[in-house]
Design a protein around this motif. Structure first.
Motif, mmCIF file in Angstrom:
data_model
loop_
_atom_site.group_PDB
_atom_site.id
_atom_site.type_symbol
_atom_site.label_atom_id
_atom_site.label_comp_id
_atom_site.label_asym_id
_atom_site.label_seq_id
_atom_site.Cartn_x
_atom_site.Cartn_y
_atom_site.Cartn_z
ATOM 1 N N ILE A 311 0.863 -1.185 0.000
ATOM 2 C CA ILE A 311 0.000 0.000 0.000
ATOM 3 C C ILE A 311 0.894 1.228 0.000
ATOM 4 O O ILE A 311 1.687 1.428 0.926
ATOM 5 N N TYR A 312 0.770 2.065 -1.033
ATOM 6 C CA TYR A 312 1.654 3.238 -1.114
ATOM 7 C C TYR A 312 1.044 4.325 -1.996
ATOM 8 O O TYR A 312 0.237 4.060 -2.887
ATOM 9 N N GLY A 313 1.422 5.564 -1.726
ATOM 10 C CA GLY A 313 1.089 6.684 -2.590
ATOM 11 C C GLY A 313 -0.369 7.075 -2.648
ATOM 12 O O GLY A 313 -0.780 7.841 -3.532
ATOM 13 N N ASN A 314 -1.194 6.585 -1.721
ATOM 14 C CA ASN A 314 -2.613 6.929 -1.720
ATOM 15 C C ASN A 314 -2.876 8.237 -0.972
ATOM 16 O O ASN A 314 -2.102 8.620 -0.090
ATOM 17 N N ASP A 363 10.278 -11.504 4.170
ATOM 18 C CA ASP A 363 10.054 -10.141 3.687
ATOM 19 C C ASP A 363 9.090 -10.076 2.513
ATOM 20 O O ASP A 363 8.275 -9.151 2.415
ATOM 21 N N ASP A 364 9.166 -11.041 1.596
ATOM 22 C CA ASP A 364 8.336 -10.953 0.389
ATOM 23 C C ASP A 364 6.878 -11.336 0.626
ATOM 24 O O ASP A 364 6.045 -11.216 -0.276
ATOM 25 N N LEU A 365 6.535 -11.783 1.845
ATOM 26 C CA LEU A 365 5.147 -12.119 2.170
ATOM 27 C C LEU A 365 4.485 -11.085 3.078
ATOM 28 O O LEU A 365 3.306 -11.242 3.433
ATOM 29 N N ARG A 366 5.176 -10.035 3.393
ATOM 30 C CA ARG A 366 4.679 -9.080 4.372
ATOM 31 C C ARG A 366 3.558 -8.201 3.821
ATOM 32 O O ARG A 366 3.380 -8.058 2.609
ATOM 33 N N ILE A 367 2.827 -7.594 4.727
ATOM 34 C CA ILE A 367 1.932 -6.486 4.402
ATOM 35 C C ILE A 367 2.735 -5.218 4.633
ATOM 36 O O ILE A 367 3.180 -4.949 5.758
ATOM 37 N N CYS A 368 2.949 -4.450 3.562
ATOM 38 C CA CYS A 368 3.784 -3.250 3.643
ATOM 39 C C CYS A 368 2.959 -2.001 3.400
ATOM 40 O O CYS A 368 2.200 -1.926 2.414
ATOM 41 N N VAL A 369 3.126 -1.016 4.274
ATOM 42 C CA VAL A 369 2.464 0.279 4.126
ATOM 43 C C VAL A 369 3.548 1.349 4.082
ATOM 44 O O VAL A 369 4.190 1.638 5.097
ATOM 45 N N ASP A 370 3.746 1.911 2.911
ATOM 46 C CA ASP A 370 4.742 2.971 2.720
ATOM 47 C C ASP A 370 4.004 4.174 2.144
ATOM 48 O O ASP A 370 4.125 4.505 0.972
ATOM 49 N N THR A 392 2.162 0.251 12.860
ATOM 50 C CA THR A 392 2.670 0.990 11.698
ATOM 51 C C THR A 392 4.156 0.741 11.475
ATOM 52 O O THR A 392 4.596 0.453 10.348
ATOM 53 N N ASP A 393 4.933 0.844 12.518
ATOM 54 C CA ASP A 393 6.392 0.726 12.364
ATOM 55 C C ASP A 393 6.798 -0.662 11.888
ATOM 56 O O ASP A 393 7.713 -0.802 11.060
ATOM 57 N N GLU A 394 6.119 -1.714 12.375
ATOM 58 C CA GLU A 394 6.466 -3.075 11.980
ATOM 59 C C GLU A 394 6.161 -3.348 10.500
ATOM 60 O O GLU A 394 6.717 -4.282 9.913
ATOM 61 N N HIS A 395 5.286 -2.549 9.914
ATOM 62 C CA HIS A 395 4.872 -2.781 8.524
ATOM 63 C C HIS A 395 5.309 -1.653 7.602
ATOM 64 O O HIS A 395 4.800 -1.540 6.488
ATOM 65 N N LYS A 396 6.257 -0.865 8.050
ATOM 66 C CA LYS A 396 6.832 0.171 7.197
ATOM 67 C C LYS A 396 7.891 -0.483 6.319
ATOM 68 O O LYS A 396 9.044 -0.662 6.709
ATOM 69 N N CYS A 397 7.497 -0.890 5.112
ATOM 70 C CA CYS A 397 8.399 -1.626 4.230
ATOM 71 C C CYS A 397 7.926 -1.471 2.796
ATOM 72 O O CYS A 397 6.887 -0.856 2.528
ATOM 73 N N THR A 398 8.671 -2.014 1.879
ATOM 74 C CA THR A 398 8.304 -1.976 0.469
ATOM 75 C C THR A 398 8.420 -3.380 -0.128
ATOM 76 O O THR A 398 9.105 -4.242 0.420
#
Length: 411
Positions: A311-314, A363-370, A392-398
Motif C-alpha cells: 500500500i503506497y502513494g494513496n 520479507d516478500d510475504l509481508r503487508i507493507c504500508v509505505d 505501523t512501524d512493523e509494517h513500514k516496508c516496500t
C-alpha cells in the motif's frame, strides 16, 4: 374512341392507381416486434455479426442468450437502448453469453431477476459503456451481479455503470488477464469485485455509496486461486451503505463503510488512489476467517491468509469514525476515544504460523504500508478484538512492484 374502349382505359387507370396505394406484404422480420427481432438475431447469429439494438426500451419476459463466437452487440447508448426485464418470468440472467471474441457496448440492462449480464468461459471479452441497474434501489431481492464475467481470459471492462446489485455491481471471477477501468459502481453491496482472478488491473474507477467500494477476494472450493492485482488511480469514497447481501454469502460479511478490502488474496498493490470517508476503514486487509466460512467449507490446499500486500502513494482522508462491527466500535473508542477514528489501514491480524521464520513472515510475504503518515492497526480479530494495537512501524516496508496487465489484443 368508342364507349367500350373508353371504359377499358378507365378501368386500367383505376387498377394502376389502386396498385400504387396497396402496401407491399411485410417481410417476416418486419412483422416481428423489436424484442422478438433481437431474440431471433441472437439465435441466428454468426461469427462477425454486429447486432444493432435500437433506441428505446425493449421489454422481455425471458432471459436472452448468445452462444456464437465473434459477435458484437451494440446499442445507441446506455441511456437510449434499454433491455428491461422487470416482467421477466424465465431465465437466470438478463443476458447470458457463452462465447469468445465477444463485444457488448452502449446499452442498458435493467431489473433482471438474476444477474444482469453474465459471460461464462469466454476469451477476448469486451464490455464497454454498459449500464446495469435495478431501478427500485438497493434491495436483497435484486439480482446478485450486474456485470459478471467468470472463467474468462483477456477481459476489458471499461466505462460501465453498475447500480443496485445485491452482491457485486462490477465483478470478475476465476479469470485471467483482466483490465477494469473508468467504471462507476454505486448502491451495490460490493462496488467492484475481483475474485479468484490471476492478473488484474483496476484503475480510474469511481466507487461510492456501496457497502464496500473495491474488493479483491479469494474464496475456497473454486477452480483457481487468484493473485497479482493492482488497484490504482481510483476514487473510492463514502461507501457506507448498509449491507443488503444475502445471508451466508461472503459479501454479506463486508462491513458497511469499507473502502478497499483485500481478503485472502496475495500479491496486491493499492496505490495512487483517493480513498476517503469510509466509516469502518478506508483499507481493510483480512483473512478468510472474517468471512463466516465454516471449517468444512475450507479446502486443505486453500491459503486463507493475505500476503504480499503493498500500500503506497494513496491520498486518505476521513473514515474510520463509525465502524460497522460492535467489537470494532468498542476498540475504536477504547483506543482513540469517543471522537476518534481508526487509522487508514485496518488489518485483522491473522498470520500463517507455518510460514513464520524466527517469529516473523519472510520479507516478500509481508503487508507493507509505505504511505506517508498513514497508520496501520492490528485489530486482533482472532481474539475477538481483545488487544488491538497500532503496528505501523512493523509494517513500514516496500515490496517489488507488480507488472502492468497486457491484454494482447485489439478489439
Amino acid at each position: 374512341m368508342t364507349s367500350k374502349h373508353l371504359i377499358g382505359v378507365c378501368l386500367a387507370a383505376m387498377i394502376a392507381a389502386c396498385g400504387q396505394n396497396t402496401p407491399k406484404p411485410e417481410s417476416p422480420t418486419e412483422q416481428l416486434s423489436a424484442e422478438d427481432t433481437l431474440m431471433q438475431q441472437l439465435i441466428d447469429a454468426k461469427a462477425g455479426d454486429v447486432i444493432e439494438v435500437p433506441e428505446g426500451k425493449l421489454s422481455f419476459k425471458r432471459g436472452l442468450s448468445l452462444t456464437v463466437n465473434g459477435v458484437t452487440i451494440r446499442g445507441k447508448g446506455m441511456d437510449k437502448s434499454v433491455l428491461s426485464f422487470s416482467d421477466q418470468i424465465a431465465g437466470a440472467e438478463g443476458l447470458l453469453v457463452t462465447a469468445s471474441d465477444f463485444t457488448i457496448e452502449d446499452l442498458a440492462i435493467e431489473d433482471a431477476k438474476g444477474d444482469a449480464l453474465k459471460v461464462n468461459e469466454g476469451n477476448n471479452i469486451t464490455i464497454r459503456r454498459i449500464r446495469t441497474e435495478w431501478t427500485n434501489g438497493p434491495k436483497t431481492e435484486n439480482g446478485a451481479y450486474g456485470i459478471y464475467p467468470v472463467q474468462t481470459t483477456n477481459v476489458l471492462m471499461e466505462d460501465n455503470v453498475a447500480i443496485g446489485a445485491s452482491d457485486a455491481g462490477i465483478y470478475v471471477g476465476q479469470s485471467k488477464n483482466v483490465v477494469v477501468r473508468r467504471n462507476r459502481a454505486e448502491y451495490n453491496v460490493a462496488g467492484i469485485e475481483i475474485e479468484n482472478t490471476i492478473g488484474a488491473d483496476v484503475y480510474e474507477n469511481v466507487a461510492t455509496n456501496n457497502t464496500g467500494g473495491i474488493l479483491v477476494f479469494n474464496m475456497p472450493a473454486l477452480k483457481q486461486a487468484g493473485s497479482t492485482t493492482r488497484v490504482y488511480d481510483n476514487k473510492v469514497f463514502a461507501n457506507n451503505l448498509g449491507n443488503f447481501g444475502h445471508a451466508g454469502t461472503p459479501v454479506a460479511s463486508v462491513p458497511a463503510g469499507t473502502g478497499v478490502i483485500v481478503n485472502s488474496n496475495d500479491k496486491v498493490e493499492i496505490f495512487n488512489n483517493e480513498i476517503s470517508d469510509n466509516k469502518t476503514s478506508n483499507v481493510i486487509i483480512s483473512s478468510l476467517f472474517e468471512t463466516g466460512y465454516s471449517d468444512d467449507e475450507k479446502s486443505d490446499t486453500f491459503d486463507p491468509y493475505p500476503e504480499s500486500i503493498f500500500i503506497y502513494g494513496n491520498t486518505f482522508s476521513g473514515g474510520g469514525n463509525a465502524p460497522d462491527r460492535a467489537g470494532l466500535e468498542a476498540a475504536r473508542v477504547a483506543l482513540f476515544g469517543e471522537d476518534g477514528s481508526f487509522p487508514d489501514v485496518l488489518w485483522d491480524g491473522y498470520v500463517d504460523p507455518a510460514k513464520m521464520v524466527d517469529g516473523k513472515l519472510p520479507d516478500d510475504l509481508r503487508i507493507c504500508v509505505d504511505n506517508g503518515d498513514a497508520e496501520m492497526l492490528n485489530a486482533d480479530a482472532q481474539n475477538k478484538y481483545a488487544a488491538p494495537a497500532l503496528v505501523t512501524d512493523e509494517h513500514k516496508c516496500t515490496l517489488e512492484k507488480l507488472p502492468a496487465i497486457e491484454l494482447n489484443r485489439e478489439r
